[in-house]
Design a protein around this motif. Structure first.
Motif, short mmCIF file in Angstrom:
data_model
loop_
_atom_site.label_atom_id
_atom_site.label_comp_id
_atom_site.label_asym_id
_atom_site.label_seq_id
_atom_site.Cartn_x
_atom_site.Cartn_y
_atom_site.Cartn_z
N MET A 114 -12.40 -101.74 -14.16
CA MET A 114 -12.43 -103.20 -14.34
C MET A 114 -11.01 -103.76 -14.14
N PHE A 142 -2.82 -108.59 -24.25
CA PHE A 142 -3.47 -107.49 -24.94
C PHE A 142 -2.66 -106.20 -24.97
N PHE A 168 -15.11 -114.25 -40.49
CA PHE A 168 -16.00 -113.14 -40.11
C PHE A 168 -17.14 -112.98 -41.12
N PHE A 191 -17.28 -105.00 -30.35
CA PHE A 191 -16.79 -104.91 -28.97
C PHE A 191 -15.59 -105.84 -28.80
N GLY A 192 -14.44 -105.28 -28.39
CA GLY A 192 -13.21 -106.07 -28.30
C GLY A 192 -12.69 -106.35 -29.70
N CYS A 193 -12.56 -105.28 -30.47
CA CYS A 193 -12.26 -105.40 -31.91
C CYS A 193 -10.87 -105.96 -32.19
N GLY A 194 -9.97 -105.92 -31.19
CA GLY A 194 -8.61 -106.41 -31.42
C GLY A 194 -7.95 -105.64 -32.56
N ASP A 209 -12.07 -101.21 -27.74
CA ASP A 209 -11.14 -102.18 -27.15
C ASP A 209 -10.44 -101.52 -25.96
N VAL A 210 -9.99 -102.34 -25.03
CA VAL A 210 -9.27 -101.81 -23.86
C VAL A 210 -7.77 -101.73 -24.09
N SER A 211 -7.29 -102.32 -25.17
CA SER A 211 -5.85 -102.38 -25.41
C SER A 211 -5.41 -101.33 -26.43
N TRP A 216 -3.69 -103.14 -29.56
CA TRP A 216 -4.57 -103.70 -30.58
C TRP A 216 -5.40 -102.62 -31.25
N HIS A 239 -16.66 -111.18 -30.40
CA HIS A 239 -15.95 -112.37 -30.90
C HIS A 239 -14.72 -112.61 -30.06
N ARG A 240 -14.76 -113.63 -29.24
CA ARG A 240 -13.64 -114.02 -28.39
C ARG A 240 -13.20 -112.89 -27.45
N VAL A 241 -14.15 -112.37 -26.70
CA VAL A 241 -13.84 -111.29 -25.75
C VAL A 241 -14.31 -111.62 -24.34
N PHE A 298 -12.26 -113.25 -21.65
CA PHE A 298 -11.12 -112.53 -21.10
C PHE A 298 -11.53 -111.47 -20.07
N ILE A 299 -12.84 -111.41 -19.84
CA ILE A 299 -13.34 -110.45 -18.85
C ILE A 299 -13.63 -111.22 -17.57
C1 LIG Z 1 -8.78 -112.66 -28.47
S1 LIG Z 1 -8.88 -110.96 -28.87
C2 LIG Z 1 -10.20 -110.94 -30.07
C3 LIG Z 1 -10.13 -109.75 -30.97
C4 LIG Z 1 -11.22 -109.72 -32.06
N1 LIG Z 1 -12.55 -109.70 -31.50
C5 LIG Z 1 -11.05 -110.90 -32.99
O1 LIG Z 1 -11.78 -111.87 -32.84
O2 LIG Z 1 -10.15 -110.85 -33.85
C6 LIG Z 1 -9.69 -110.26 -27.47
C7 LIG Z 1 -9.77 -108.74 -27.51
O3 LIG Z 1 -10.66 -108.31 -26.49
C8 LIG Z 1 -10.13 -107.14 -25.91
N2 LIG Z 1 -10.73 -106.96 -24.58
C9 LIG Z 1 -10.51 -107.68 -23.46
N3 LIG Z 1 -11.28 -107.23 -22.45
C10 LIG Z 1 -12.03 -106.20 -22.96
C11 LIG Z 1 -13.00 -105.31 -22.43
N4 LIG Z 1 -13.39 -105.38 -21.16
N5 LIG Z 1 -13.54 -104.37 -23.24
C12 LIG Z 1 -13.16 -104.28 -24.55
N6 LIG Z 1 -12.22 -105.10 -25.11
C13 LIG Z 1 -11.67 -106.03 -24.33
C14 LIG Z 1 -8.63 -107.37 -25.90
O4 LIG Z 1 -7.90 -106.19 -25.76
C15 LIG Z 1 -8.44 -108.03 -27.26
O5 LIG Z 1 -8.20 -107.09 -28.28
#
Ligand SMILES: C[S@@+](CC[C@H](N)C(=O)[O-])C[C@H]1O[C@@H](n2cnc3c(N)ncnc32)[C@H](O)[C@@H]1O
Length: 192
Positions: free
Chosen positions: A1, A11, A34, A52-55, A77-79, A82, A119-121, A124-125
């Motif tokens: 990706m 991130f 939350f 998913f995308g736990c940050g 998470d991909v980062s 985080w 949540h807010r992920v 960003f994809i």
């Molecule tokens: C704005 S933060 C939100 C983190 C958490 N969900 C929160 O609300 O506190 C977005 C998160 O999504 C992750 N992220 C972005 N693209 C992703 C993907 N394709 N798969 C998993 N995580 C992803 C980022 O690394 C980042 O930690």
């Protein structure tokens, strides 16, 4: 990706101020936010949840407390940055596992979750990858499992609610409730 154009900045290598906010300011507000989301999702003790995308794990910690020792939480998470903070924040919980990378390629079991939180992920994809990601999230749900999506619909950092709905519908999920508050769209979908 291919990463989002802000991915490296936000991130993998976020500014110190953003990390400081996650450590100091966000913990004051995040638990309440939350907890409200988990009320909408009707999260119950003992459930299996995928964050998913736990940050940095602010939501994950609320979930881990709510499901208790009989539940199971998977953080993805991909980062690595985080994810490192998330691991640290949840180190006291025994029933939490962590996966770094693209969910579509990770050995996370299918049909094994009662709830998936996003949540807010999605914003960003890359647009072209969103459907296959949401398809994959739906695949992780057991029958009757729920997908809770909460995303910003502002064009600069998000996308419109009807597109979020379409992604879930295309993945075979049925919407059971939804609300648009300002720019924040929250919707619960169920796998039949
Ligand atoms: C704005 S933060 C939100 C983190 C958490 N969900 C929160 O609300 O506190 C977005 C998160 O999504 C992750 N992220 C972005 N693209 C992703 C993907 N394709 N798969 C998993 N995580 C992803 C980022 O690394 C980042 O930690």
């Amino acid at each position: 990706m291919r990463p989002h154009r802000y991915a490296d900045y936000m991130f993998e290598n976020p500014p110190l101020l953003q990390i400081a906010a996650d450590r100091m300011a966000a913990p004051l507000f995040a638990p309440g936010r939350f907890a409200r989301l988990m009320d909408i999702a009707e999260l119950a003790e003992g459930e299996r949840v995928l964050d998913f995308g736990c940050g940095g794990g602010l939501g994950a910690r609320v979930i881990a407390k709510a499901i208790g020792p009989n539940g199971r939480l998977t953080c993805v998470d991909v980062s690595s940055l985080w994810m490192g903070l998330c691991r640290k924040r949840l180190r006291r919980f025994a029933n939490v596992e962590f996966y770094l990378g693209d969910l579509r390629k990770l050995p996370v079991p299918d049909a094994d979750y009662d709830l998936v939180l996003v949540h807010r992920v999605l914003g960003f994809i890359q647009a072209g990858n969103r459907q296959s990601v949401v398809d994959c999230l739906a695949q992780k749900l057991s029958s009757g499992g729920r997908l809770l999506i909460c995303e910003n619909t502002e064009p600069r950092i998000g996308f419109e609610a009807h597109r979020i709905r379409k992604l879930a519908e295309n993945a075979g999920l049925v919407e059971t409730r939804a609300a648009l508050e300002g720019a924040k769209f929250t919707a619960l979908f169920v796998k039949s």
